[in-house]
Scaffold this motif. Structure first.
Motif, PDB file in Angstrom:
ATOM      1  N   ASP A 147      -0.712 -12.133   8.205  1.00  0.00           N
ATOM      2  CA  ASP A 147      -1.418 -13.118   7.386  1.00  0.00           C
ATOM      3  C   ASP A 147      -2.920 -12.857   7.275  1.00  0.00           C
ATOM      4  N   TRP A 148      -3.411 -11.757   7.846  1.00  0.00           N
ATOM      5  CA  TRP A 148      -4.839 -11.459   7.770  1.00  0.00           C
ATOM      6  C   TRP A 148      -5.234 -11.057   6.359  1.00  0.00           C
ATOM      7  N   PRO A 149      -6.496 -11.270   5.989  1.00  0.00           N
ATOM      8  CA  PRO A 149      -6.971 -10.844   4.674  1.00  0.00           C
ATOM      9  C   PRO A 149      -6.962  -9.313   4.524  1.00  0.00           C
ATOM     10  N   VAL A 150      -6.851  -8.887   3.277  1.00  0.00           N
ATOM     11  CA  VAL A 150      -6.852  -7.458   2.952  1.00  0.00           C
ATOM     12  C   VAL A 150      -8.277  -6.918   2.993  1.00  0.00           C
ATOM     13  N   ILE A 151      -8.445  -5.799   3.672  1.00  0.00           N
ATOM     14  CA  ILE A 151      -9.717  -5.065   3.645  1.00  0.00           C
ATOM     15  C   ILE A 151      -9.669  -4.096   2.472  1.00  0.00           C
ATOM     16  N   ALA A 152      -8.582  -3.313   2.398  1.00  0.00           N
ATOM     17  CA  ALA A 152      -8.444  -2.301   1.354  1.00  0.00           C
ATOM     18  C   ALA A 152      -7.002  -1.820   1.302  1.00  0.00           C
ATOM     19  N   ILE A 153      -6.718  -1.018   0.284  1.00  0.00           N
ATOM     20  CA  ILE A 153      -5.444  -0.323   0.199  1.00  0.00           C
ATOM     21  C   ILE A 153      -5.739   1.175   0.198  1.00  0.00           C
ATOM     22  N   SER A 154      -4.731   1.975   0.534  1.00  0.00           N
ATOM     23  CA  SER A 154      -4.937   3.420   0.524  1.00  0.00           C
ATOM     24  C   SER A 154      -3.625   4.143   0.260  1.00  0.00           C
ATOM     25  N   GLU A 155      -3.751   5.411  -0.081  1.00  0.00           N
ATOM     26  CA  GLU A 155      -2.615   6.312  -0.240  1.00  0.00           C
ATOM     27  C   GLU A 155      -3.027   7.619   0.397  1.00  0.00           C
ATOM     28  N   ILE A 178       1.782   4.774   1.176  1.00  0.00           N
ATOM     29  CA  ILE A 178       0.770   3.815   0.749  1.00  0.00           C
ATOM     30  C   ILE A 178       0.553   2.822   1.879  1.00  0.00           C
ATOM     31  N   ALA A 179      -0.636   2.236   1.895  1.00  0.00           N
ATOM     32  CA  ALA A 179      -0.957   1.344   3.002  1.00  0.00           C
ATOM     33  C   ALA A 179      -1.812   0.183   2.529  1.00  0.00           C
ATOM     34  N   VAL A 180      -1.712  -0.886   3.278  1.00  0.00           N
ATOM     35  CA  VAL A 180      -2.646  -1.993   3.154  1.00  0.00           C
ATOM     36  C   VAL A 180      -3.314  -2.126   4.519  1.00  0.00           C
ATOM     37  N   ILE A 181      -4.643  -2.257   4.503  1.00  0.00           N
ATOM     38  CA  ILE A 181      -5.407  -2.410   5.736  1.00  0.00           C
ATOM     39  C   ILE A 181      -5.872  -3.858   5.782  1.00  0.00           C
ATOM     40  N   GLY A 216     -13.774  -7.826  19.552  1.00  0.00           N
ATOM     41  CA  GLY A 216     -12.784  -8.763  19.041  1.00  0.00           C
ATOM     42  C   GLY A 216     -12.351  -8.462  17.614  1.00  0.00           C
ATOM     43  N   ALA A 217     -13.083  -7.582  16.921  1.00  0.00           N
ATOM     44  CA  ALA A 217     -12.676  -7.200  15.565  1.00  0.00           C
ATOM     45  C   ALA A 217     -11.372  -6.416  15.667  1.00  0.00           C
ATOM     46  N   ARG A 218     -10.438  -6.733  14.780  1.00  0.00           N
ATOM     47  CA  ARG A 218      -9.117  -6.099  14.792  1.00  0.00           C
ATOM     48  C   ARG A 218      -8.722  -5.693  13.371  1.00  0.00           C
ATOM     49  N   MET A 219      -8.020  -4.567  13.296  1.00  0.00           N
ATOM     50  CA  MET A 219      -7.482  -4.089  12.028  1.00  0.00           C
ATOM     51  C   MET A 219      -6.004  -3.758  12.217  1.00  0.00           C
ATOM     52  N   ALA A 220      -5.238  -3.956  11.152  1.00  0.00           N
ATOM     53  CA  ALA A 220      -3.838  -3.535  11.108  1.00  0.00           C
ATOM     54  C   ALA A 220      -3.655  -2.744   9.822  1.00  0.00           C
ATOM     55  N   LYS A 221      -2.926  -1.650   9.913  1.00  0.00           N
ATOM     56  CA  LYS A 221      -2.661  -0.809   8.743  1.00  0.00           C
ATOM     57  C   LYS A 221      -1.159  -0.644   8.626  1.00  0.00           C
ATOM     58  N   ILE A 222      -0.593  -1.210   7.566  1.00  0.00           N
ATOM     59  CA  ILE A 222       0.848  -1.157   7.345  1.00  0.00           C
ATOM     60  C   ILE A 222       1.128  -0.074   6.315  1.00  0.00           C
ATOM     61  N   HIS A 223       1.987   0.885   6.670  1.00  0.00           N
ATOM     62  CA  HIS A 223       2.356   1.981   5.769  1.00  0.00           C
ATOM     63  C   HIS A 223       3.761   1.785   5.221  1.00  0.00           C
ATOM     64  N   TRP A 224       3.931   2.122   3.944  1.00  0.00           N
ATOM     65  CA  TRP A 224       5.241   2.104   3.299  1.00  0.00           C
ATOM     66  C   TRP A 224       5.482   3.426   2.582  1.00  0.00           C
ATOM     67  N   ILE A 225       6.744   3.781   2.441  1.00  0.00           N
ATOM     68  CA  ILE A 225       7.142   4.887   1.585  1.00  0.00           C
ATOM     69  C   ILE A 225       7.123   4.325   0.157  1.00  0.00           C
ATOM     70  N   PRO A 226       6.375   4.933  -0.760  1.00  0.00           N
ATOM     71  CA  PRO A 226       6.299   4.368  -2.102  1.00  0.00           C
ATOM     72  C   PRO A 226       7.589   4.555  -2.896  1.00  0.00           C
ATOM     73  N   LYS A 227       7.781   3.658  -3.833  1.00  0.00           N
ATOM     74  CA  LYS A 227       8.919   3.776  -4.757  1.00  0.00           C
ATOM     75  C   LYS A 227       8.448   3.333  -6.136  1.00  0.00           C
ATOM     76  N   PRO A 276       5.326   0.862 -12.183  1.00  0.00           N
ATOM     77  CA  PRO A 276       4.324   0.981 -11.115  1.00  0.00           C
ATOM     78  C   PRO A 276       4.923   1.492  -9.809  1.00  0.00           C
ATOM     79  N   THR A 277       4.074   2.109  -9.028  1.00  0.00           N
ATOM     80  CA  THR A 277       4.442   2.513  -7.674  1.00  0.00           C
ATOM     81  C   THR A 277       4.178   1.325  -6.770  1.00  0.00           C
ATOM     82  N   VAL A 278       5.167   0.953  -5.975  1.00  0.00           N
ATOM     83  CA  VAL A 278       5.082  -0.220  -5.104  1.00  0.00           C
ATOM     84  C   VAL A 278       5.574   0.147  -3.705  1.00  0.00           C
TER      85      VAL A 278
END
Length: 185
Positions: free
Chosen positions: A48-56, A61-64, A88-99, A108-110
């Motif tokens: 539920d944290w806010p998005v910092i950025a997306i990447s590929e 593909i990832a959302v940080i 105390g600053a924390r980051m999470a980076k979730i990676h997906w295989i694009p389709k 679109p690639t999602v």
């Protein structure tokens, strides 16, 4: 009437027991920990944290995402203002295989199957020997819906400690070891 109610009750009990067993046997990802490193539980609620950025990068593909301390620091201009991220600053980076979403206009690639999730936490005392940051990587198996700590056999290889990402991040030491740019909004 009582007999049919009793039969319905008897028939539903095994189904309820089976459903309870499946729910109990489902993985609690928050019990995982990288041996000698970060625990998944240190990032409870990251979804539920806010998005910092997306990447590929390298075919994923990832959302940080960032916790409130991380987002607040970015909004104050860190790291571009020369200040470090606060403890105390924390980051999470979730990676997906694009389709490709072929039925949608423009195809679109999602995000497809999840690949893994990586974590970083700033704690200058706990991780003094790795630039003040601790790292953790957890691989995901979509077929079993199970996470596991990443290992040296994974790509990229991950050591079993909280410094697993430190070597890669030294190239951005002047940015307090953080690659991710905070996207303009």
């Amino acid at each position: 009437m009582q007999k049919s109610s009793l039969i319905s009750l008897i028939a539903s009990v095994p189904i309820a027991i089976l459903a309870t067993g499946i729910a109990i046997s489902a993985q609690d990802k928050y019990t995982l920990q990288v041996p000698g490193g970060l625990a998944f539980s240190e990032f409870r609620g990251y979804e539920d944290w806010p998005v910092i950025a997306i990447s590929e990068n390298e075919g994923v593909i990832a959302v940080i995402l960032g916790n409130p301390a991380m987002i607040g620091a970015y909004r104050e201009g860190v790291p571009g203002n020369g200040k470090p991220f606060p403890d105390g600053a924390r980051m999470a980076k979730i990676h997906w295989i694009p389709k490709k979403q072929e039925a949608y206009p423009g195809q679109p690639t999602v995000p497809g199957a999840q690949h893994d999730v990586d974590f970083m936490v700033k704690d200058s005392k706990r991780f003094a020997d790795s630039g003040g940051w601790g790292y953790g990587a957890f691989e995901y198996d979509a077929a079993t819906d199970v996470f596991r700590p990443a290992t040296t056999a994974d790509n990229p290889p991950q050591e079993n400690d909280a410094k697993c990402g430190y070597a890669c991040h030294t190239v951005v030491q002047n940015r307090d070891y953080v690659f991710t740019e905070y996207g303009k909004r």
